[in-house]
Design an enzyme around this catalytic site. Sequence first.
Site, short mmCIF file in Angstrom:
data_model
loop_
_atom_site.label_atom_id
_atom_site.label_comp_id
_atom_site.label_asym_id
_atom_site.label_seq_id
_atom_site.Cartn_x
_atom_site.Cartn_y
_atom_site.Cartn_z
N GLY A 162 -11.71 -6.27 -5.59
CA GLY A 162 -12.16 -5.70 -4.32
C GLY A 162 -11.08 -4.84 -3.72
N GLU A 164 -10.13 -3.31 0.17
CA GLU A 164 -10.53 -3.57 1.56
C GLU A 164 -10.68 -2.32 2.42
OE1 GLU A 164 -7.63 -4.18 0.04
OE2 GLU A 164 -5.91 -4.01 1.39
N ASN A 165 -11.32 -1.27 1.91
CA ASN A 165 -11.50 -0.07 2.71
C ASN A 165 -12.25 -0.45 3.99
OD1 ASN A 165 -10.27 1.64 0.75
ND2 ASN A 165 -12.10 1.38 -0.50
N HIS A 188 -11.56 -12.73 0.81
CA HIS A 188 -10.24 -12.11 0.76
C HIS A 188 -10.27 -10.72 1.42
CE1 HIS A 188 -6.28 -11.15 -1.11
NE2 HIS A 188 -6.78 -9.91 -1.13
N GLU A 189 -11.23 -9.91 1.02
CA GLU A 189 -11.28 -8.54 1.56
C GLU A 189 -11.60 -8.57 3.06
OE1 GLU A 189 -9.87 -6.72 -0.40
OE2 GLU A 189 -10.27 -7.75 -2.29
N HIS A 192 -8.52 -9.12 5.08
CA HIS A 192 -7.70 -7.92 5.30
C HIS A 192 -8.06 -7.19 6.59
CE1 HIS A 192 -5.06 -7.56 1.86
NE2 HIS A 192 -6.05 -7.64 0.98
N GLU A 211 -0.70 -9.02 1.59
CA GLU A 211 -1.42 -9.89 0.65
C GLU A 211 -1.14 -11.38 0.85
OE1 GLU A 211 -3.88 -8.86 -0.95
OE2 GLU A 211 -3.55 -6.69 -0.94
N ASP A 269 2.46 0.98 -7.22
CA ASP A 269 1.49 0.27 -8.06
C ASP A 269 2.14 -0.35 -9.29
OD1 ASP A 269 -0.64 0.68 -6.42
OD2 ASP A 269 -1.45 2.39 -7.53
N TYR A 277 1.25 -12.12 -3.41
CA TYR A 277 0.05 -12.92 -3.12
C TYR A 277 0.41 -14.41 -2.98
CZ TYR A 277 -2.97 -8.96 -4.39
OH TYR A 277 -3.60 -7.75 -4.44
#
Length: 514
Positions: A162, A164-165, A188-189, A192, A211, A269, A277
């Site tokens: 996912g 989270e936009n 989770h998303e 955020h 995270e 990245d 996390y």
Amino acid sequence: MPTKEKLFCIGQVCWLTPEQTAGKKKPFVYTQGQAVLNRAFFPCFDTPAVKSKYSALIEVPDGFTAVMSATTWEKQGPNKFFFQMCQPIPSYLVALAVGDLVSAEVGPRSRVWAEPCLIQAAKEEYNGVIEEFLATGEKLFGPYVWGRYDLLFMPPSFPFGGMENPCLTFVTPCLLAGDRSLADVIIHEISHSWFGNLVTNANWGEFWLNEGFTMYAQRRISTILFGSAYTCLEAATGRALLRQHMDITGEDHPLNKLRVKIEPGVDPDDTYNETPYEKGFCFVSYLAHLVGDQDKFDNFLKAYVNEFKFQSILADDFLEFYLEYFPELKKKRVDSIPGFEFDKWLNTPGWPPYLPDLSPGDSLMKPAEELAQLWAAEKLDLGAIAAVDISTWKTYQLVYFLDKILQKSPLPSGNVKEMGDTYPKISNARNAELRLRWSQIIIKNDHQQDFKKVQDFLQSQGKQKYTLPLYHAMMSGSEAARLLAKETFSTTAPQLHSNVVNYVKQILESKKKS
Ligand code: BES
Ligand code: ZN
């Protein structure tokens, strides 16, 4: 998924051919901003330290729909869509998708978006439950400020579970398990919405602020809705992933610190791993443990969000606020307890000095451990095995069981075949988390008869967290496993996200040299 045509990403605007979508009828385009990819999408200060509102007018060809991470979505004539994000957000949260998209209501402020062939499944998976997740989050962490919370089901090559936009989380279609078993990704998303999207890490070296807090928030929501046994079981799976990661990289690896130094020129990245996390989760749990009262700590988190909302912060800002909020802890100098210094947490690599107690999950974990023990025996006690009824086990209990099997693998010869025959529910699972584990077991045991299942799974989706571990495993396995890796990659590479292609290439290359 296989087709000859390449998935084409310019910067991180990814252009998919019809064959690369679920419906295979129309092309699809989407963007992925996190971490520093949106600079190739539009001109911006591409750092999470800067926040702004945005609006966009998107024109599409006939028969296409555009969606964005925006507060308002307005159709202007048949081919134009106008979007406005009314809250300040960092550049990485701007996101666009265009495709053959339809939507369905699943709650008072939520709908699911998907290609027509997936919309019914998407609706069934999430109808009525999203609102419960949002309401629980609001109770814990304060108002949900983003207006709507919608979900967009992406094509199979989407590299994440996912993303989270804001207002519109992008998710992998693998979540459509048919039994709501993978809702933790949605929780989770949603988490955020407070941690990451509202209070944001000011630079990617402090990614754990996004995270680690989100894992903590996710598990608070999960504990309230599903209970502590289930949540501790899920957290144990997370801890196992951290253990695996540290075993592979070595505990002393510089990326195994909460605060990471990202040198100029390094793509954030490329520093992605489990530490922010799960070690982040442990640190937040430690701070809760110091407070000693869950309600007090929940209230503190609400105050923290309120204090820093719409801002970007460093760990030091957070820790200063924590010590000011709890003056008695400040007086006790909890920031410098030997072995647990805040500075050590942030700046020393290695296993977390404090682990939250997961024993409430024992009622689910113990039977899974015992069953794994039975399957690891040289001579199988089929009577004892048959006496354990796994038909009532939830997905995460099966996942936990399979992780234990994987740890004990390779099993004595013949046991994996017997296990596959005994549990078609596992060996023929459609659930992606189960397919990942079963594939890992197949490879670690060099169970060549089922190699095709590994290949089918890798061809059916392109999530990075499923793809990379499987290529690692194949390349560390037998000659036949390495061949399987190369053959599979040659058919799936055109489908995969360009970042994932590069990471897989590195795995194939590095094992060649060693
Ligand atoms: N924000 C991340 C995804 C991400 C991280 C994208 C870094 C690009 C760079 C998202 O919230 C996430 O963590 N997704 C997880 C979900 C899981 C932890 C429940 C995933 O995709 O697996
Ligand atoms: Zn996340």
